[in-house]
Design a protein around this motif. Structure first.
Motif, PDB file in Angstrom:
ATOM      1  N   TYR A 621       0.794  -1.231   0.000  1.00 18.90           N
ATOM      2  CA  TYR A 621       0.000   0.000   0.000  1.00 18.90           C
ATOM      3  C   TYR A 621       0.828   1.284   0.000  1.00 18.90           C
ATOM      4  O   TYR A 621       0.327   2.341  -0.395  1.00 18.90           O
ATOM      5  CB  TYR A 621      -0.930   0.036   1.220  1.00 18.90           C
ATOM      6  N   TRP A 625       2.326   5.958  -2.026  1.00 20.13           N
ATOM      7  CA  TRP A 625       2.435   7.068  -1.081  1.00 20.13           C
ATOM      8  C   TRP A 625       3.756   7.792  -1.258  1.00 20.13           C
ATOM      9  O   TRP A 625       3.802   9.009  -1.436  1.00 20.13           O
ATOM     10  CB  TRP A 625       2.343   6.551   0.361  1.00 20.13           C
ATOM     11  N   VAL A 633      -2.549  10.066  -3.668  1.00 16.89           N
ATOM     12  CA  VAL A 633      -3.522   9.641  -2.663  1.00 16.89           C
ATOM     13  C   VAL A 633      -4.525  10.741  -2.346  1.00 16.89           C
ATOM     14  O   VAL A 633      -5.719  10.483  -2.201  1.00 16.89           O
ATOM     15  CB  VAL A 633      -2.805   9.205  -1.362  1.00 16.89           C
ATOM     16  N   LEU A 662      -1.758   5.996   9.025  1.00 17.84           N
ATOM     17  CA  LEU A 662      -2.131   4.692   9.579  1.00 17.84           C
ATOM     18  C   LEU A 662      -2.829   4.848  10.932  1.00 17.84           C
ATOM     19  O   LEU A 662      -3.780   4.122  11.238  1.00 17.84           O
ATOM     20  CB  LEU A 662      -0.893   3.807   9.729  1.00 17.84           C
ATOM     21  N   LEU A 665      -6.402   5.548  10.714  1.00 17.23           N
ATOM     22  CA  LEU A 665      -7.170   4.361  10.325  1.00 17.23           C
ATOM     23  C   LEU A 665      -6.970   3.218  11.317  1.00 17.23           C
ATOM     24  O   LEU A 665      -7.381   2.084  11.054  1.00 17.23           O
ATOM     25  CB  LEU A 665      -6.738   3.902   8.925  1.00 17.23           C
ATOM     26  N   LEU A 669      -8.069  -0.785  11.071  1.00 15.78           N
ATOM     27  CA  LEU A 669      -7.018  -1.736  10.726  1.00 15.78           C
ATOM     28  C   LEU A 669      -6.904  -2.850  11.768  1.00 15.78           C
ATOM     29  O   LEU A 669      -6.718  -4.024  11.431  1.00 15.78           O
ATOM     30  CB  LEU A 669      -5.677  -1.011  10.581  1.00 15.78           C
ATOM     31  N   CYS A 677      -8.244  -5.147   4.822  1.00 10.97           N
ATOM     32  CA  CYS A 677      -7.261  -4.057   4.735  1.00 10.97           C
ATOM     33  C   CYS A 677      -6.958  -3.697   3.285  1.00 10.97           C
ATOM     34  O   CYS A 677      -6.799  -2.518   2.951  1.00 10.97           O
ATOM     35  CB  CYS A 677      -5.975  -4.443   5.469  1.00 10.97           C
ATOM     36  N   PHE A 681      -7.664   0.080   1.661  1.00  7.74           N
ATOM     37  CA  PHE A 681      -6.676   0.953   1.016  1.00  7.74           C
ATOM     38  C   PHE A 681      -6.910   1.101  -0.481  1.00  7.74           C
ATOM     39  O   PHE A 681      -6.326   1.984  -1.102  1.00  7.74           O
ATOM     40  CB  PHE A 681      -5.263   0.413   1.281  1.00  7.74           C
ATOM     41  N   SER A 682      -7.754   0.245  -1.050  1.00  7.00           N
ATOM     42  CA  SER A 682      -8.080   0.430  -2.468  1.00  7.00           C
ATOM     43  C   SER A 682      -8.958   1.653  -2.666  1.00  7.00           C
ATOM     44  O   SER A 682      -8.976   2.258  -3.735  1.00  7.00           O
ATOM     45  CB  SER A 682      -8.783  -0.821  -3.009  1.00  7.00           C
ATOM     46  N   LEU A 684      -9.227   4.655  -0.175  1.00  3.76           N
ATOM     47  CA  LEU A 684      -8.820   5.208   1.108  1.00  3.76           C
ATOM     48  C   LEU A 684      -9.888   6.129   1.681  1.00  3.76           C
ATOM     49  O   LEU A 684     -10.379   7.026   0.992  1.00  3.76           O
ATOM     50  CB  LEU A 684      -7.509   5.981   0.948  1.00  3.76           C
TER      51      LEU A 684
END
Length: 887
Positions: A621, A625, A633, A662, A665, A669, A677, A681-682, A684
């Protein structure tokens, strides 16, 4: 841009041509709306500044392809002479002609023509100087191709324009597109204008438009057009009385054949202006911020210094016209509302705008083209009363802040004390506060004009916030841009085809295309040029997908300055993405992701343990970034706020941003498994960017510098080029920039780095954090507790022979068996009192320290790290303490 002074802000509106909804381009994507095309072309008009041209300020896009243009405006125009029946003197006619030609020539140098020249578009300022308005309409509409109305006024159009007839791309009756008008077209229009001034009346106004056009075309068979026009309008005597030079000017302007008609540049050098030209000095464009020329060479004090100290000064009028418009919008200005109040925009019920509608009995009703969709070139003056009332309590001193006042300290600003409370408000509120933005814009404007001398002050103020209006230049200053960037950019070959062209062409139409500017054809052209310039000028690097996303923020903020966008991107990538764009960048990416994993374990061991258990590693993921510094993103408006802080930190700051994301989230998570997960993240979820920035700074301040050391980071800069000079602090400088000593961190192989859960820190970092020269760990948190605790896991005997002052001893042998199996861990109980501090594990060997650190992470101890090189690194320093013998 130039100051507002005695000018006003004016707005006018028009519609772009609507495109069919069911048609796609050759790339399979929907056609770009004409309004977005016009918006993209308009941007360059904001850079065209000349004393004879009204300054363009902004353009906004509304519903149904409506566009609203904001520009410098003056109430007086040449039309006033006609309304009042006044006839200017021959000297005034020549003066007006010369000033109009100055403006036209400057436009021609930029590849533009006016084409809409008329009496009401030649404005006059308070001193009687000419200001050409609406000069960009022909350019922004692609020579009229993107609108449903002709550009120009029949009475003033040149014969060759009339001969071409009207044209629209959707009209299939035309076999080919007419040629764009050239500079000589405006010379004819100027001739008609001057004739009307001299004759004291308007031409061809009482003749039907078709007859009017026929009459102009028949002038081609006549030698003396001026005489024929004078006879037609009954003013032959007035024209004959004109001086020879004025009459000669009219004949040259009203030359029927374009091949024999002079250009504006030719006319400016004509002898008819011999008595006028010496009254004017050639215009010199001000030197930009990044140039090899002196920016202040033209500055001089007035002969009477008292002119600088006038009473009842209108300080707002001294600000740049784009600043005034920006503040006007913040103070509640609404362009559509202003035009609606003047009945320029007329709202109607939807049923009344339909061309046809049918009732139940089958009776059909229809109407002609709605007149509101045709061009109304009326310019509405925007009232500044609301803005002035909002700023009435801002003292005059605020418009001229003193830059040498060093009393303020971070994170406070040099700004007005009256607005100090505003600094504590959320950033989104500060950016919409009119008074606060005025103060910040003025301060940054002065600091940037003093760049690079005031580079440290720019950095200091940027820690408070950066005004959106000056963000582009502020970022350039933070990145240390200097020199003649334009010359360097122009010398780079951006036209020769290269293998990367195909990938760039594929990526650009997918990069931040929700933004109107970046989605325009001009935006795509600029994207392509800047990206190609970077690829060509970095032959050791290659184009990777994501480079376009990195380019987007810089291009958006510097849309009219490709050279600065390129320079900023070229400075940004080595600092934060060094060697990320190598042809084989796997070793760089893997090292980066491994350090990121260690940062997750360092700051949030519980989350790290969970993600490792389900196999959700950063490779799945985090590559987009860091490869795009989060531009892939987040939307641009969030990237601006994120990068405002990123540019103040060093190359390790992105790790903290990643951990902060992170942690937002975190709850989801910890509840989810691997598949959930991946889905999370696909797509966000919404991230609170201000909270992310705030938490990133906190994480960064808790992270020892050397903990994020990377072997493949940017090499140290040259001496004297570290950080931001005097402003270089623990917050901004990079560990890689520090001089290397025997106490520095040693590079690790990727295999060894991956084998360790917790990061290492250098001996010099430990010494700095513990301030061992003062014989004790004195670095403290806000609560007053020490920030760091050293845990020595050697035997009691070794600990007694020498240890770090203030450290605690938890022998490894009491917790682990000789074969490395966990027996018991007194550390879990002993270290409970030290939770929240940075825990540094010290041992003889790294392997033993690593095992100890792994156990602490498994039981969710935060901020666990290992001393690189162990105790042996500290022995030569003489800083180890030996306990005094008990008496």
């Amino acid at each position: 841009m130039r100051p507002l002074k005695d000018a006003q802000l004016g707005a006018f509106t028009f519609f772009a041509s609507a495109l069919p909804h069911d048609v796609c381009g050759s790339n399979g994507l929907p056609l770009t709306p004409n309004s977005i095309k016009i918006l993209g072309r308009f941007q360059v008009l904001k850079t065209i500044t000349h004393p004879r041209l009204c300054q363009y300020v902004d353009m906004s896009r509304g519903k149904h392809e409506r566009l609203i243009v904001v520009a410098e405006h003056f109430e007086s125009s040449l039309r006033d002479f006609q309304k009042q029946g006044k006839t200017p003197s021959p000297e005034n006619v020549l003066q007006i002609a010369y000033e109009v030609l100055e403006g036209l020539e400057f436009m021609n140098k930029h590849g533009m023509v006016h084409r809409a020249l008329s009496a009401h578009n030649v404005l006059m300022d308070c001193k009687g100087n000419v200001k050409l308005a609406k000069f960009g309409l022909y350019h922004m509409t692609d020579h009229g191709a993107d609108v449903d109305f002709p550009i120009g006024y029949p009475s003033y159009l040149a014969p060759e324009v009339i001969a071409q007839g009207s044209f629209h791309p959707s009209d299939s009756s035309h076999d080919k597109t007419p040629l764009p008008s050239g500079p000589k077209t405006d010379v004819w229009s100027l001739g008609v204008l001057l004739f009307e001034l001299c004759a004291g009346r308007r031409l061809l106004q009482n003749i039907d438009i078709s007859e009017r056009l026929k009459f102009i075309l028949t002038l081609g068979c006549i030698d003396d057009i001026v005489t024929v026009l004078a006879e037609e309008h009954g003013c032959l005597d007035a024209i004959k009385e004109l001086p020879g030079n004025v009459l000669e000017l009219l004949r040259k302007c009203l030359t029927f054949l374009p091949s024999k008609r002079p250009t504006p540049a030719n006319l400016l050098g004509d002898p008819v202006f011999s008595g006028v030209s010496r009254l004017y000095t050639p215009f010199k464009k001000p030197v930009g911020l990044f140039s090899s020329s002196l920016r202040c060479a033209h500055l001089e004090l007035p002969e009477d210094i008292r002119e600088l100290c006038k009473d009842d000064e209108d300080y707002l009028s001294e600000r740049a016209i784009n600043e005034v418009h920006h503040l006007w919008c913040l103070a509640g200005g609404d362009l559509e509302k202003e035009l609606t109040n003047k009945e320029i925009i007329q709202s109607k019920p939807p049923i009344c705008t339909l061309p046809n509608f049918v009732l139940e009995d089958g009776e059909s009703f229809g109407q002609g083209r709605d007149r509101s969709f045709l061009l109304d070139d009326t310019t509405v003056t925007l009232s500044l009363c609301q803005l002035r009332n909002r700023l009435k309590d801002v003292p005059g001193e605020a418009y001229y802040p003193l830059l040498e006042d060093e009393q303020s300290s971070l994170p406070q600003s040099n700004s007005s004390n009256e607005l100090s409370a505003t600094v504590t408000l959320p950033l989104i509120i500060r950016e919409r506060d009119t008074e606060y933005q005025l103060i910040r814009i003025i301060l940054f404007d002065r600091l940037l004009k003093a760049y690079p001398y005031k580079k440290n002050s720019v950095w200091k103020e940027a820690r408070v916030d950066i005004p959106p209006l000056v963000r582009g230049l502020a970022w350039a200053a933070l990145l240390g841009i200097d020199g003649d960037i334009q010359a360097k950019y122009e010398s780079t070959d951006k036209d020769t085809p290269i293998p990367t062209d195909r990938q760039i062409e594929v990526d650009i139409p997918r990069c931040h295309q929700y933004d109107e500017l970046l989605s325009s054809p001009q935006g795509h052209i600029k994207f392509r040029r800047v990206l190609k310039a970077w690829v060509v000028s970095h032959p050791d690097l290659v184009y990777w997908q994501g480079l376009d996303s990195l380019c987007a923020p810089f291009l958006y903020l510097n849309f009219n300055n490709e050279a600065l966008a390129y320079a900023c991107m070229s400075a940004f990538i080595p600092k934060y993405l060094y060697n990320f764009f190598l042809k084989d960048n796997s070793h760089v990416i893997q090292e980066y992701l491994t350090v990121f994993s260690q940062m997750i374990a360092f700051h949030d061991p519980e989350l790290s343990n969970h993600l490792n258990e389900i196999g959700f590693i950063p490779d799945l993921y985090a590559i987009p970034w860091f490869l795009t510094m989060f531009t892939h993103v987040f939307p641009l408006h969030k990237i601006f706020h994120l990068w405002d802080t990123l540019l103040l930190g060093n190359s390790s700051f992105p790790f903290c941003i990643g951990v902060a994301i992170l942690q937002q989230l975190r709850d989801r998570l910890l509840e989810n498994g691997f598949n959930e997960c991946i889905l999370l993240f696909s797509d966000l979820p919404e991230i609170d960017i201000e909270r992310c920035v705030r938490e990133s700074i906190n994480l960064f301040c808790w992270t020892p510098k050397s903990a994020t050391y990377r072997q493949h980071a940017q090499p140290p800069k040259a001496a004297g080029d570290i950080g931001f000079g005097k402003a270089a602090t623990y917050y901004s400088s990079d560990y890689q920039d520090m001089p290397k000593t025997d106490l520095s961190r040693e590079p690790l192989s990727l295999c060894d780095l991956k084998a360790e859960v917790s990061p290492r820190i250098s001996a010099e970092d430990l010494i700095d954090l513990c301030e061992l020269s003062m014989a004790g760990p004195t670095k403290r948190t806000k609560a007053g507790k020490p920030k760091i605790i050293a845990v020595d896991i050697r035997s009691v005997e070794d600990f007694g022979r020498g240890h770090i002052s203030g450290s605690i001893n938890i022998p490894f042998s009491t917790a682990f068996s000789p074969d490395g199996e966990l027996v018991q861990c007194p550390a879990t109980g002993i270290l409970q009192n030290y939770r929240g501090r940075v825990i540094v594990i010290i041992s003889h060997t790294i392997k033993v320290a690593t095992m100890f650190a792994v156990h602490l992470v498994k039981v969710n101890f935060q901020r666990v790290c290992i001393l690189d090189g162990g105790i042996n690194k500290l022995k030569p320093t003489g800083l180890l303490t030996v306990p005094s013998p008990q008496i």
